[in-house]
Design a protein around this motif. Sequence first.
Motif, PDB file in Angstrom:
ATOM      1  N   LEU A  65       0.887  -1.271   0.016  1.00 55.20           N
ATOM      2  CA  LEU A  65       0.007  -0.208  -0.131  1.00 55.20           C
ATOM      3  C   LEU A  65       0.784   1.256   0.116  1.00 55.20           C
ATOM      4  CD1 LEU A  65      -2.755   1.284   0.267  1.00 55.20           C
ATOM      5  CD2 LEU A  65      -2.271   1.282   2.984  1.00 55.20           C
ATOM      6  N   ILE A  66       1.766   1.312   0.871  1.00 56.05           N
ATOM      7  CA  ILE A  66       2.854   2.307   0.767  1.00 56.05           C
ATOM      8  C   ILE A  66       3.386   2.514  -0.542  1.00 56.05           C
ATOM      9  CG2 ILE A  66       4.648   3.539   2.096  1.00 56.05           C
ATOM     10  CD1 ILE A  66       2.104   3.221   3.890  1.00 56.05           C
ATOM     11  N   LYS A  67       3.776   1.668  -1.067  1.00 56.95           N
ATOM     12  CA  LYS A  67       4.589   1.765  -2.428  1.00 56.95           C
ATOM     13  C   LYS A  67       3.583   2.248  -3.311  1.00 56.95           C
ATOM     14  CE  LYS A  67       7.073  -0.655  -5.837  1.00 56.95           C
ATOM     15  NZ  LYS A  67       7.503  -2.102  -6.595  1.00 56.95           N
ATOM     16  N   LYS A  68       2.186   1.757  -3.305  1.00 58.18           N
ATOM     17  CA  LYS A  68       1.326   2.312  -4.139  1.00 58.18           C
ATOM     18  C   LYS A  68       0.865   3.788  -4.237  1.00 58.18           C
ATOM     19  CE  LYS A  68      -2.097   1.532  -7.465  1.00 58.18           C
ATOM     20  NZ  LYS A  68      -2.360   2.872  -7.826  1.00 58.18           N
ATOM     21  N   ILE A  69       0.840   4.449  -3.052  1.00 56.30           N
ATOM     22  CA  ILE A  69       0.597   5.734  -2.812  1.00 56.30           C
ATOM     23  C   ILE A  69       1.831   6.541  -3.333  1.00 56.30           C
ATOM     24  CG2 ILE A  69       0.586   7.318  -0.869  1.00 56.30           C
ATOM     25  CD1 ILE A  69      -0.956   5.414   0.924  1.00 56.30           C
ATOM     26  N   HIS A  70       3.061   6.070  -2.888  1.00 55.87           N
ATOM     27  CA  HIS A  70       4.144   6.969  -3.742  1.00 55.87           C
ATOM     28  C   HIS A  70       3.933   6.687  -5.180  1.00 55.87           C
ATOM     29  CE1 HIS A  70       6.497   7.225  -0.017  1.00 55.87           C
ATOM     30  NE2 HIS A  70       6.813   5.951   0.136  1.00 55.87           N
ATOM     31  N   GLU A  71       3.704   5.719  -5.758  1.00 55.52           N
ATOM     32  CA  GLU A  71       3.656   5.422  -7.145  1.00 55.52           C
ATOM     33  C   GLU A  71       2.582   6.392  -7.767  1.00 55.52           C
ATOM     34  OE1 GLU A  71       5.243   0.803  -7.917  1.00 55.52           O
ATOM     35  OE2 GLU A  71       3.237   1.293  -7.481  1.00 55.52           O
ATOM     36  N   ASP A  72       1.548   6.630  -6.765  1.00 52.70           N
ATOM     37  CA  ASP A  72       0.362   7.473  -7.577  1.00 52.70           C
ATOM     38  C   ASP A  72       0.624   8.840  -7.377  1.00 52.70           C
ATOM     39  OD1 ASP A  72      -1.203   5.407  -7.984  1.00 52.70           O
ATOM     40  OD2 ASP A  72      -2.410   5.318  -5.984  1.00 52.70           O
ATOM     41  N   TYR A  73       1.511   9.298  -6.603  1.00 46.68           N
ATOM     42  CA  TYR A  73       2.066  10.741  -6.413  1.00 46.68           C
ATOM     43  C   TYR A  73       2.728  10.857  -7.442  1.00 46.68           C
ATOM     44  CZ  TYR A  73      -0.353  11.951  -2.015  1.00 46.68           C
ATOM     45  OH  TYR A  73      -1.340  12.231  -1.063  1.00 46.68           O
ATOM     46  N   LEU A  74       3.928   9.939  -7.772  1.00 46.11           N
ATOM     47  CA  LEU A  74       4.828   9.910  -8.845  1.00 46.11           C
ATOM     48  C   LEU A  74       3.979   9.909 -10.338  1.00 46.11           C
ATOM     49  CD1 LEU A  74       7.326   7.335  -7.752  1.00 46.11           C
ATOM     50  CD2 LEU A  74       7.743   9.713  -7.915  1.00 46.11           C
ATOM     51  N   ASP A  75       2.896   9.377 -10.421  1.00 45.29           N
ATOM     52  CA  ASP A  75       2.236   9.314 -11.498  1.00 45.29           C
ATOM     53  C   ASP A  75       1.506  10.670 -12.005  1.00 45.29           C
ATOM     54  OD1 ASP A  75       2.929   6.719 -12.301  1.00 45.29           O
ATOM     55  OD2 ASP A  75       0.965   5.951 -11.531  1.00 45.29           O
ATOM     56  N   ALA A  76       1.391  11.338 -10.615  1.00 42.22           N
ATOM     57  CA  ALA A  76       0.645  12.585 -10.708  1.00 42.22           C
ATOM     58  C   ALA A  76       1.623  13.668 -11.027  1.00 42.22           C
ATOM     59  CB  ALA A  76       0.086  12.940  -9.324  1.00 42.22           C
ATOM     60  N   GLY A  77       2.976  13.478 -11.095  1.00 39.91           N
ATOM     61  CA  GLY A  77       4.213  14.242 -11.410  1.00 39.91           C
ATOM     62  C   GLY A  77       5.075  14.801 -10.468  1.00 39.91           C
ATOM     63  N   ALA A  78       4.930  14.392  -9.172  1.00 44.25           N
ATOM     64  CA  ALA A  78       5.631  14.761  -7.999  1.00 44.25           C
ATOM     65  C   ALA A  78       7.107  14.385  -8.362  1.00 44.25           C
ATOM     66  CB  ALA A  78       5.480  14.072  -6.766  1.00 44.25           C
ATOM     67  N   ASP A  79       8.004  15.337  -7.936  1.00 48.30           N
ATOM     68  CA  ASP A  79       9.610  15.322  -7.955  1.00 48.30           C
ATOM     69  C   ASP A  79      10.226  14.685  -6.860  1.00 48.30           C
ATOM     70  OD1 ASP A  79       9.492  16.759 -10.591  1.00 48.30           O
ATOM     71  OD2 ASP A  79       8.716  18.591  -9.266  1.00 48.30           O
ATOM     72  N   ILE A  80       9.524  14.913  -5.777  1.00 46.84           N
ATOM     73  CA  ILE A  80      10.171  14.502  -4.257  1.00 46.84           C
ATOM     74  C   ILE A  80       9.349  13.695  -3.612  1.00 46.84           C
ATOM     75  CG2 ILE A  80      11.416  15.166  -2.113  1.00 46.84           C
ATOM     76  CD1 ILE A  80      11.883  17.972  -3.676  1.00 46.84           C
ATOM     77  N   ILE A  81       9.538  12.460  -3.286  1.00 43.67           N
ATOM     78  CA  ILE A  81       8.936  11.600  -2.398  1.00 43.67           C
ATOM     79  C   ILE A  81       9.207  11.467  -1.167  1.00 43.67           C
ATOM     80  CG2 ILE A  81       8.219   9.138  -2.018  1.00 43.67           C
ATOM     81  CD1 ILE A  81       6.725  10.332  -4.652  1.00 43.67           C
ATOM     82  N   GLY A 117      14.198   3.464 -11.902  1.00 43.82           N
ATOM     83  CA  GLY A 117      14.095   3.709 -13.455  1.00 43.82           C
ATOM     84  C   GLY A 117      13.628   5.105 -13.852  1.00 43.82           C
ATOM     85  N   MET A 118      13.328   5.957 -12.908  1.00 41.75           N
ATOM     86  CA  MET A 118      12.883   7.267 -13.180  1.00 41.75           C
ATOM     87  C   MET A 118      14.125   8.437 -13.121  1.00 41.75           C
ATOM     88  SD  MET A 118       9.173   7.402 -11.330  1.00 41.75           S
ATOM     89  CE  MET A 118       8.004   6.384 -11.765  1.00 41.75           C
ATOM     90  N   GLN A 119      14.210   9.336 -13.892  1.00 41.32           N
ATOM     91  CA  GLN A 119      15.192  10.421 -13.828  1.00 41.32           C
ATOM     92  C   GLN A 119      14.543  11.558 -13.033  1.00 41.32           C
ATOM     93  OE1 GLN A 119      18.236  10.329 -15.263  1.00 41.32           O
ATOM     94  NE2 GLN A 119      17.719   8.166 -15.791  1.00 41.32           N
ATOM     95  N   ASN A 120      15.546  12.069 -12.282  1.00 38.49           N
ATOM     96  CA  ASN A 120      15.172  13.412 -11.538  1.00 38.49           C
ATOM     97  C   ASN A 120      14.063  13.288 -10.372  1.00 38.49           C
ATOM     98  OD1 ASN A 120      17.383  14.972 -12.599  1.00 38.49           O
ATOM     99  ND2 ASN A 120      16.110  15.455 -14.569  1.00 38.49           N
ATOM    100  N   LYS A 121      14.100  11.881  -9.765  1.00 37.89           N
ATOM    101  CA  LYS A 121      13.031  11.920  -8.872  1.00 37.89           C
ATOM    102  C   LYS A 121      14.120  11.494  -7.495  1.00 37.89           C
ATOM    103  CE  LYS A 121       9.640  11.876 -11.610  1.00 37.89           C
ATOM    104  NZ  LYS A 121       8.569  12.911 -11.483  1.00 37.89           N
ATOM    105  N   PHE A 122      13.632  12.218  -6.264  1.00 34.77           N
ATOM    106  CA  PHE A 122      14.212  12.464  -5.158  1.00 34.77           C
ATOM    107  C   PHE A 122      13.545  11.848  -3.862  1.00 34.77           C
ATOM    108  CE2 PHE A 122      15.462  15.625  -8.196  1.00 34.77           C
ATOM    109  CZ  PHE A 122      17.060  15.583  -8.315  1.00 34.77           C
TER     110      PHE A 122
END
Length: 309
Positions: A65-81, A117-122
Amino acid sequence: MKNHIDSIKLLFVMVLEIRKIMSNILDFIKNRVVFFDGAMGTEIDRRGLDISKGVMEYNINNRKLIKKIHEDYLDAGADIITANTLTANELYLKDSIYTSKEIIEEAINIAKESVEGMQNKFIAQVVGPAGYLIKDNEQDKEKILYDLYKNQVEIGENSNVDVILIETMYSLKEAEIAIKAVKENLNIPIFCTVVLNDKGETFDGKGVKEIVETLHRNGADALGINCTSVSDELMNAVEDLMKYSHIPVIVQPNLGIPKEVQGKKIYSVDINEYVKFMLELYNRGVKILGGCCGTTPESMGKLIEKLRS
């Protein structure tokens, strides 16, 4: 055999150094708009899990679940998790079957997996307030806090997070102790955000000018406000932040007070109002934007789409 092992060690060190060069968060935040993710705790609650006893243990017993929440924010365009580590200190976890080290390491591992596998994600290790866990008459309260924070952030640095985010600080004094615990023991960027009351002060009565001066003096690399409701008072406080600060400003507001409606929590500030507010902050010069309680991947996605279009 020894030469082979030495070669592997050297390669590992080189990879870490290359990662630092390629993904220095302080370089990344220069001259661009940058997006944090939104809330974690209220998002876990929204997805149907019990948060009455905290959310730290979900890193281990519901990591999917925690990973899915991170992934959903990344899909939304977040740069920093933000790793799920807000209250991962030994005092808060004294009744847990897990140690803070176990929880922090797993939280960071989950965040790393989500950006693989993503670029410029922190990845930010979040450090939250702990003073309320210590009795006011406790001797050496400041040393206890310092040691708690030191232990937390050393685990994060060993796990190669990109930044320490000290957030939701109700007391400026406690924020100062937390920054010192990082600055005196680690070589890693530090962001720090405080909570303001209706007077535009921290809960120990410190105004914006003193907040900025204190965080500057102690070596924060970016500063700002979080977990404070979208409001005219917050907008006024941000204007003062922009006036006094010579380092990047972060704003991560919450969506007001939730109320129960047909079994669901509805926040007093809706998504459109949040997005409008954040766009106004951007127009006034704030370049690091995010969300706190009540914000979701949907709300962050709408904000990011508006600004990036």
